[in-house]
Design a protein around this motif. Structure first.
Motif, PDB file in Angstrom:
ATOM      1  N   SER A 158       9.486   7.085 -10.204  1.00 38.87           N
ATOM      2  CA  SER A 158      10.277   6.935 -11.439  1.00 38.87           C
ATOM      3  C   SER A 158      11.669   7.529 -11.264  1.00 38.87           C
ATOM      4  O   SER A 158      12.642   7.050 -11.854  1.00 38.87           O
ATOM      5  N   MET A 159      11.765   8.578 -10.443  1.00 40.77           N
ATOM      6  CA  MET A 159      13.085   9.180 -10.203  1.00 40.77           C
ATOM      7  C   MET A 159      13.965   8.207  -9.431  1.00 40.77           C
ATOM      8  O   MET A 159      15.171   8.098  -9.681  1.00 40.77           O
ATOM      9  N   GLU A 160      13.339   7.478  -8.495  1.00 41.82           N
ATOM     10  CA  GLU A 160      14.120   6.474  -7.756  1.00 41.82           C
ATOM     11  C   GLU A 160      14.535   5.344  -8.686  1.00 41.82           C
ATOM     12  O   GLU A 160      15.657   4.843  -8.623  1.00 41.82           O
ATOM     13  N   ALA A 161      13.603   4.955  -9.572  1.00 38.49           N
ATOM     14  CA  ALA A 161      13.892   3.834 -10.482  1.00 38.49           C
ATOM     15  C   ALA A 161      15.062   4.180 -11.402  1.00 38.49           C
ATOM     16  O   ALA A 161      15.995   3.388 -11.563  1.00 38.49           O
ATOM     17  N   ILE A 162      15.031   5.368 -11.983  1.00 36.67           N
ATOM     18  CA  ILE A 162      16.104   5.681 -12.947  1.00 36.67           C
ATOM     19  C   ILE A 162      17.419   5.889 -12.214  1.00 36.67           C
ATOM     20  O   ILE A 162      18.488   5.521 -12.703  1.00 36.67           O
ATOM     21  N   SER A 163      17.348   6.422 -11.007  1.00 39.22           N
ATOM     22  CA  SER A 163      18.576   6.596 -10.238  1.00 39.22           C
ATOM     23  C   SER A 163      19.220   5.235  -9.968  1.00 39.22           C
ATOM     24  O   SER A 163      20.413   5.031 -10.216  1.00 39.22           O
ATOM     25  N   GLU A 164      18.400   4.311  -9.503  1.00 40.71           N
ATOM     26  CA  GLU A 164      18.933   2.993  -9.158  1.00 40.71           C
ATOM     27  C   GLU A 164      19.587   2.316 -10.374  1.00 40.71           C
ATOM     28  O   GLU A 164      20.701   1.800 -10.299  1.00 40.71           O
ATOM     29  N   GLN A 165      18.889   2.353 -11.513  1.00 39.79           N
ATOM     30  CA  GLN A 165      19.413   1.654 -12.691  1.00 39.79           C
ATOM     31  C   GLN A 165      20.620   2.386 -13.290  1.00 39.79           C
ATOM     32  O   GLN A 165      21.573   1.750 -13.742  1.00 39.79           O
ATOM     33  N   ALA A 166      20.585   3.717 -13.260  1.00 42.26           N
ATOM     34  CA  ALA A 166      21.720   4.465 -13.808  1.00 42.26           C
ATOM     35  C   ALA A 166      22.956   4.240 -12.943  1.00 42.26           C
ATOM     36  O   ALA A 166      24.073   4.082 -13.465  1.00 42.26           O
ATOM     37  N   VAL A 167      22.765   4.184 -11.630  1.00 40.80           N
ATOM     38  CA  VAL A 167      23.909   3.932 -10.744  1.00 40.80           C
ATOM     39  C   VAL A 167      24.485   2.537 -11.027  1.00 40.80           C
ATOM     40  O   VAL A 167      25.708   2.357 -11.094  1.00 40.80           O
TER      41      VAL A 167
END
Ligand code: ADP
Ligand code: MG
Length: 703
Positions: A169-178
């Motif tokens: 989930s940390m990777e997912a939110i990082s990707e979308q926030a970026v």
């Protein structure tokens, strides 16, 4: 030696960045840092070099074993120790630890909750090194053990733990926030991290007394117990001066936590007697999660050294406040911006408003999931019971943001932000300062607090991995939609502005700044169409709705099989926990309370006989009345006991886990209440020397 105990001990037991920089060959250190930052695959050269350095460091510190430390679905941590010993021929030995051993461990997955994913016949599971969370040493009666934080998955790759989905989930939110930041024109940011600060509440009771209560030993809470004459009504415990024994405990606890590199910061007495809190300084979500697991473990361990017992249960005592865990959450870019920092003029801060709108929408769209993520059977006693936020999810924004949001909704534009007023004490020698722009709202389950959200519903005993996995995923889902829209926009600024206004309009029903404890809010929330899932069991189906499955699969956090397994694990955990509670009540009632009450009534009867025999016509009204009343209550207790026994047997026959959990919720809970009531009523009537266990007054006020 430093100047101060904190400097002396801090991170002494952690294989952290500075130890790695010092001990790893430079190219290896650089490669590892790159892997940690960018999430690339780990090569064996790096693994071998790190393992070697870790081993040397651990051996110097006296370690004999290493362990892959992981977080199965039990909610606690698991470890299996392997010593560094290797035969070296001619009866000699050497001490070994390879990169392979660092990276991968094997474990029997069928012996951990797996929701049917792993049968006993195909049981293999693997633990894999989470190189982003530092290894540490645990020192206790077992000696010194090198602990390597790991994730735990089945042979077929399904997550069987709390950490794997959190990392995903940390990777997912990082990707979308970026993506969103890129669309807004930021070319610098590579990664967005999620910061978490969990505040931990707990109770301390005397261990000798604890050991006299089966309910505390088996369930972590009192299943019987009448209120003492004094509870928390004087508000004299919250922030009160620490008692010596508690102070000595906190001192040692802090030192143990600092050694582990945990930034233990705040400590104080909480609202209920014997209740306390510890808060660390926030950190990256997975490390904060590891640390919170350690905080809970060390709290329990240190308590025993002081002949105390630390209770992490959400509701150890009826009638006084229970414990929660506030999960403070924010998003931070690798160039140091907190995306939830409104700045001085939030009405101008497009980027902030966009992320704020994303959180508001995520919370509204997935309120049930958030509710579930804070749930455990113990927390059902708190939520909605006037000491914790209700089971209804709403968002508190505070005056300043509320005003900006209202401007945006009513006119499509926000032109001003309320500023903090001067704080005036009326005393010339006290300093005046600018107040925070918003007051606090203790009654809100999800409150904006300056530059972060505080999810205030989370259970005290629960791992924060679950709530943060859900938060990251649902916010990532909205950000994904935002990014897709903004990437297509010709005028990004005006598109972002419109998106903010539209989102806030559509999801304003979830924003609530009033008193969450009031009955009026429950009715109002119903009018607004907000869900009110009263119990954990009511919330579990949220995990397997088609909406949830599609979001979690799209973002690759959990797939259908994993989600279904988790729902099953939750039902099972609920049923098992209540089954243990119910059986403990049966045990205590039949072996302890009922025999004690029989002794008491028999003594009363004998006393009546003796007194009447000694002097005919003497007044024995008191004894007679007590005898009648306690015999009636005894009969009630016996009847309730029989009913509870038969319900437990009935529950055992129910094969479907969801049905079984519902039976515990609807039938057994009521049976438990029916047994508790007469026994609690008897407690203050029956003489103290008859009562077989320490009572609330002893437990809450004796240390
Ligand atoms: P309060 O007492 O108002 O809840 P604190 O400043 O004591 O506020 O913070 C409580 C917890 O929130 C602490 O663990 C703190 O480190 C953490 N925290 C503070 N700022 C952030 C942030 N930006 N993101 C996540 N957690 C935070
Ligand atoms: Mg707080």
């Amino acid at each position: 030696m430093g100047q101060n105990v904190i400097e002396d001990v801090f991170a002494k037991d952690v294989f952290n960045d500075s130890v790695m920089r010092e001990r790893l060959p430079k190219p290896i250190y650089k490669k590892l840092k790159k892997i940690m930052a960018e999430g690339q695959d780990l090569d064996m050269e790096v693994a071998n070099a790190v393992a070697h350095a870790m081993k040397e460091w651990a051996l110097e510190r006296g370690a004999t074993h290493y362990t892959h430390w992981f977080q199965p679905m039990t909610g606690i941590t698991a470890e299996k120790h392997d010593s560094f010993i290797q035969p070296a021929g001619e009866g000699g030995i050497m001490l070994e630890f390879s990169g392979k051993e660092l990276v991968k461990g094997e474990s029997d997955a069928s012996s951990f909750p797996n929701g049917g994913i792993r049968d006993t016949c195909e049981a293999r599971g693997y633990t894999t090194w989470d190189c982003t969370s530092p290894a540490f040493l645990k020192e206790d009666a077992a000696g010194v053990i090198l602990c390597i934080p790991t994730a735990f998955c089945s042979y077929t790759g399904e997550a069987l733990d709390k950490k794997t989905p959190l990392l995903r989930s940390m990777e997912a939110i990082s990707e979308q926030a970026v993506r969103v930041l890129r669309a807004l024109g930021n070319e610098e940011v590579q990664m967005v991290g999620c910061s978490v600060g969990p505040e931990q509440e707990y109770f301390l009771v005397d261990r000798d007394m604890y050991l006299q209560r089966e309910d505390l030993i088996f369930t972590g809470r009192t299943l019987f117990g009448a209120m003492p004459p004094k509870g928390q009504e004087l508000d004299d415990h919250y922030f009160g001066t620490l008692k010596e024994r508690v102070a000595a405990y906190m001192k040692e606890l802090n030192i143990e936590l600092w050694k582990l590199g945990i930034l233990a910061k705040t400590q104080h007495n909480e609202v209920a007697p014997a209740q306390h809190e510890l808060a660390p300084i926030y950190g990256t979500a997975n490390i904060a999660t590891d640390h919170n697991q350690l905080v809970m473990e060390v709290m329990k361990k240190v308590a025993k050294r002081h002949n105390l017992e630390c209770l992490l249960h959400e509701k150890p005592f009826a009638g006084v406040n229970g414990s929660g865990k506030h999960d403070n959450w924010s998003l931070v870019t690798d160039d140091g911006q907190n995306l939830l920092d409104p700045g001085k003029t939030p009405h101008h801060n497009l980027q902030f408003l966009l992320f704020l709108a994303a959180v508001v929408r995520a919370v509204d769209e997935h309120a049930g999931l958030l509710r579930l993520s804070a749930s455990c059977p113990g927390n059902d006693h708190r939520l909605g019971a006037n000491e914790a936020p209700p089971a209804i999810i709403s968002v508190f924004l505070g005056d300043q943001l509320q005003d900006v949001v209202e401007q945006l909704i009513s006119s499509g534009e926000a032109t001003s932000s309320i500023t903090g007023e001067k704080f005036l004490t009326g005393v010339s020698t006290l300093p005046d300062f600018t107040k925070d722009v918003a007051d606090r709202n203790r009654t809100s389950p999800f409150a904006f607090t300056g530059n972060k959200f505080e999810f205030r519903m989370v259970a005290s005993s629960l791992s924060v991995a679950g709530p943060n996995t859900i938060l990251n995923t649902i916010v990532a889902d909205v950000l994904e939609d935002f990014a897709t829209q903004l990437e297509k926009a010709e005028d990004v600024k005006s598109a972002a502005h419109d998106l903010i206004v539209k989102t806030l309009k559509e999801h304003q029903r979830v924003i609530f700044n009033g008193d969450g404890y009031s009955d009026g809010w429950i009715e109002e929330a119903e009018r607004r169409g907000l869900p009110n899932k009263k119990t954990m069991v009511d919330a579990i189906p949220e995990l397997v709705t088609e909406k949830t499955i599609s979001v979690f699969e799209k973002l690759k956090v959990l797939n259908r099989v994993e989600l279904e397994a988790r729902a099953e694990i939750y039902y099972e955990a609920y049923a098992k926990e209540l089954n243990i509670e119910a059986k403990t009540m049966v045990d205590m009632a039949s072996k302890e309370f009922i025999p004690a009450i029989i002794t008491y009534v028999t003594d009363l009867a004998a006393s009546i006989n003796e007194i009447t025999a000694a002097c005919d016509g003497v007044n024995v009204e008191v004894q007679t009345e007590l005898l009648k009343k306690s015999s009636d209550l005894l009969a009630q207790a016996q009847k309730a006991l029989a009913k509870l026994r038969s319900s437990i047997a009935e529950a055992a026959e129910i094969k479907d886990v969801a049905k079984q959990a519902n039976f515990f919720k609807d039938v057994i809970k009521a049976d438990m209440d029916a047994l508790r009531a007469p026994i609690d009523e008897l407690e203050p009537m029956v003489g103290k020397e008859y009562w077989p266990v320490p009572c609330y007054a002893d437990l809450l006020f004796s240390i």
